[in-house]
Scaffold this active site. Structure first.
Site, PDB file in Angstrom:
ATOM      1  N   ASP A   8     -27.976 -34.644  26.983  1.00  0.00           N
ATOM      2  CA  ASP A   8     -28.817 -33.470  27.226  1.00  0.00           C
ATOM      3  C   ASP A   8     -28.094 -32.557  28.208  1.00  0.00           C
ATOM      4  O   ASP A   8     -27.808 -32.936  29.350  1.00  0.00           O
ATOM      5  CB  ASP A   8     -30.162 -33.919  27.802  1.00  0.00           C
ATOM      6  CG  ASP A   8     -31.145 -32.772  27.980  1.00  0.00           C
ATOM      7  OD1 ASP A   8     -30.765 -31.618  27.734  1.00  0.00           O
ATOM      8  OD2 ASP A   8     -32.290 -33.039  28.381  1.00  0.00           O
ATOM      9  N   ASP A 104     -29.318 -27.892  22.738  1.00  0.00           N
ATOM     10  CA  ASP A 104     -28.659 -28.469  23.909  1.00  0.00           C
ATOM     11  C   ASP A 104     -28.724 -29.996  23.984  1.00  0.00           C
ATOM     12  O   ASP A 104     -28.330 -30.579  24.982  1.00  0.00           O
ATOM     13  CB  ASP A 104     -29.268 -27.882  25.183  1.00  0.00           C
ATOM     14  CG  ASP A 104     -30.778 -28.073  25.242  1.00  0.00           C
ATOM     15  OD1 ASP A 104     -31.390 -28.327  24.185  1.00  0.00           O
ATOM     16  OD2 ASP A 104     -31.351 -27.967  26.337  1.00  0.00           O
ATOM     17  N   GLU A 105     -29.210 -30.652  22.932  1.00  0.00           N
ATOM     18  CA  GLU A 105     -29.341 -32.104  22.956  1.00  0.00           C
ATOM     19  C   GLU A 105     -28.794 -32.700  21.667  1.00  0.00           C
ATOM     20  O   GLU A 105     -28.928 -32.111  20.596  1.00  0.00           O
ATOM     21  CB  GLU A 105     -30.800 -32.532  23.118  1.00  0.00           C
ATOM     22  CG  GLU A 105     -31.493 -31.955  24.338  1.00  0.00           C
ATOM     23  CD  GLU A 105     -32.951 -32.400  24.422  1.00  0.00           C
ATOM     24  OE1 GLU A 105     -33.228 -33.578  24.144  1.00  0.00           O
ATOM     25  OE2 GLU A 105     -33.800 -31.557  24.755  1.00  0.00           O
TER      26      GLU A 105
END
Length: 410
Positions: A8, A104-105
């Site tokens: 993350d 974003d992960e």
């Protein structure tokens, strides 16, 4: 046993902004939508801003009240997409099973990665991201996707957290149930009613009881809390099945009448119909979400007894649903329309005796003609006349009346 990582990128939007503009480092920073265009909410904040209590999703003026020195920067989505792709390139050095979860992960399955210790690999990825991209990540390490995701949330920023199979109960069962993936606000309220406060409480609740109150979702949560998630990490070239196509907008001024809502829905539906056609899909249902001036939202949906990808048909159905459901006690700030229950436009469909098929065929020909003109000359070459108004105010005498049947649909 599987070795799953969840990486993350910490405060992604704000971190990219601070990395690209070093003068922002150390200052409280919030990435916010345009106040002038009424998208003035906090999209992301860095840790100094978080220390003041600034929260993602709140209005800019609320954030500034908490932190008068807050630095407001506009979003640069091209940069976020660029660094998201660069991050995935780093992950792909370790495995071809890289499944994004948002921009974003990502989950990574490194079970076959040279037999290396997964915690060591997580630290290596963390340091590589920092050195090559100038961004920090938190990495969760476990034997399934749910616990790997939980691990990346447990310690931030720039950290690695391991949740072992042998001792996961001691590690996580004391945590709030809301920390578990897919336990949202509505589910939390239901669990709170029955004093199910922690992940351990959830794990030790009878699955039949959870199913009776949360449906199949309750059974899934019981499995997750007990470490029974076996879902695979998808490969890099995996493309998820499209389950809905939607489009929403926050209007520059509050909508105050049905006519203004109709114009908005009609505009949104143009994009939905175009995307359905490109995907080769029809919808068998529609959904609308209305958010009022107090930022409270309501959502309704309706199944259809016919399949369509027509922008005009979708708009009329969505508007009819709005008229049936919305009570005008507040003005409207944003509208979202979604086409749901999708199926291939080549799939056979059971005809309905109460739908005027001739009218539907005529509408399809019109839609195909409009689509062809826009493909040749651009999307602005042809529009519904009502959409040409610069100000969405209708004449007091002008009214949009929606036919009760499909026979008048033209």
């Amino acid at each position: 046993m599987r070795n799953i990582l969840h990486s993350d990128m910490n405060n992604f939007y704000a971190s990219v902004e601070c990395m690209l503009n070093p003068s922002l480092k150390g200052k409280p920073v919030a990435v916010c939508g345009s106040v002038e265009e009424r998208h003035g909410i906090v999209l992301a904040k860095n840790y100094p801003a978080k220390a003041y209590g600034v929260q993602t999703g709140e209005a800019v003026w609320q954030a500034q009240q908490k932190c008068p020195d807050l630095v407001i920067v506009p979003p640069h989505f091209d940069e976020y997409i660029k660094y998201s792709k660069l991050a995935r390139e780093v992950y792909s050095r370790y495995t071809n099973q890289v499944e994004p979860y948002g921009m974003d992960e990502c989950w990574l399955d490194i079970s076959e990665y040279n037999g290396r210790n997964p915690e060591a690999v997580a630290y290596e990825i963390k340091e590589t991201m920092k050195e090559e991209l100038g961004l920090t990540v938190s990495v969760g390490v476990s034997y399934n996707k749910i616990f790997a995701k939980l691990g990346s949330d447990m310690k931030k920023p720039d950290a690695v957290t391991v949740i072992p199979k042998e001792s996961f109960k001691e590690k996580i069962w004391h945590l709030p149930a809301s920390d578990l993936l897919f336990v949202g606000r509505a589910t939390k309220r239901t669990l709170d009613r029955f004093c199910i406060r922690t992940i351990g409480d959830l794990a030790n609740t009878a699955p039949e009881f959870l199913k009776s109150h949360l449906g199949i979702h309750g059974l899934k949560l019981w499995q997750y809390a007990n470490g029974l998630d076996n879902s695979p990490v998808m490969y890099e070239d995996y493309r998820p099945v499209v389950k809905s196509v939607g489009h929403g907008t926050t209007t520059k001024a509050d909508l105050t009448s049905n006519e203004e809502v109709w114009i908005t829905i009609l505009e949104l539906s143009q994009d939905i119909g175009h995307r359905l056609k490109k995907l080769g899909m029809n919808c068998m249902g529609i959904s609308i979400c209305i958010r009022n001036e107090d930022l409270m939202h309501k959502e309704w949906q309706q199944k259809l007894n016919f399949a369509t990808q027509s922008p005009f048909v979708i708009a009329k159905l969505a508007y009819t649903l709005f008229l049936q459901k919305y009570v005008w006690n507040k003005n409207i700030r944003s509208v979202t329309v979604r086409a749901i229950n999708l199926k291939s436009d080549s799939a056979p469909v059971q005809l309905d005796l109460f739908v005027d098929q001739d009218s539907m065929t005529r509408q399809t020909k019109i839609d195909n003609c409009i689509e062809s003109l826009r493909a040749r000359f651009g999307s602005e070459i042809i529009k519904n006349a009502v959409l040409l108004k610069n100000i969405w105010k209708m004449n007091n005498q002008a009214k949009i009346t929606m036919p009760t049947g499909m026979a008048n649909m033209r």
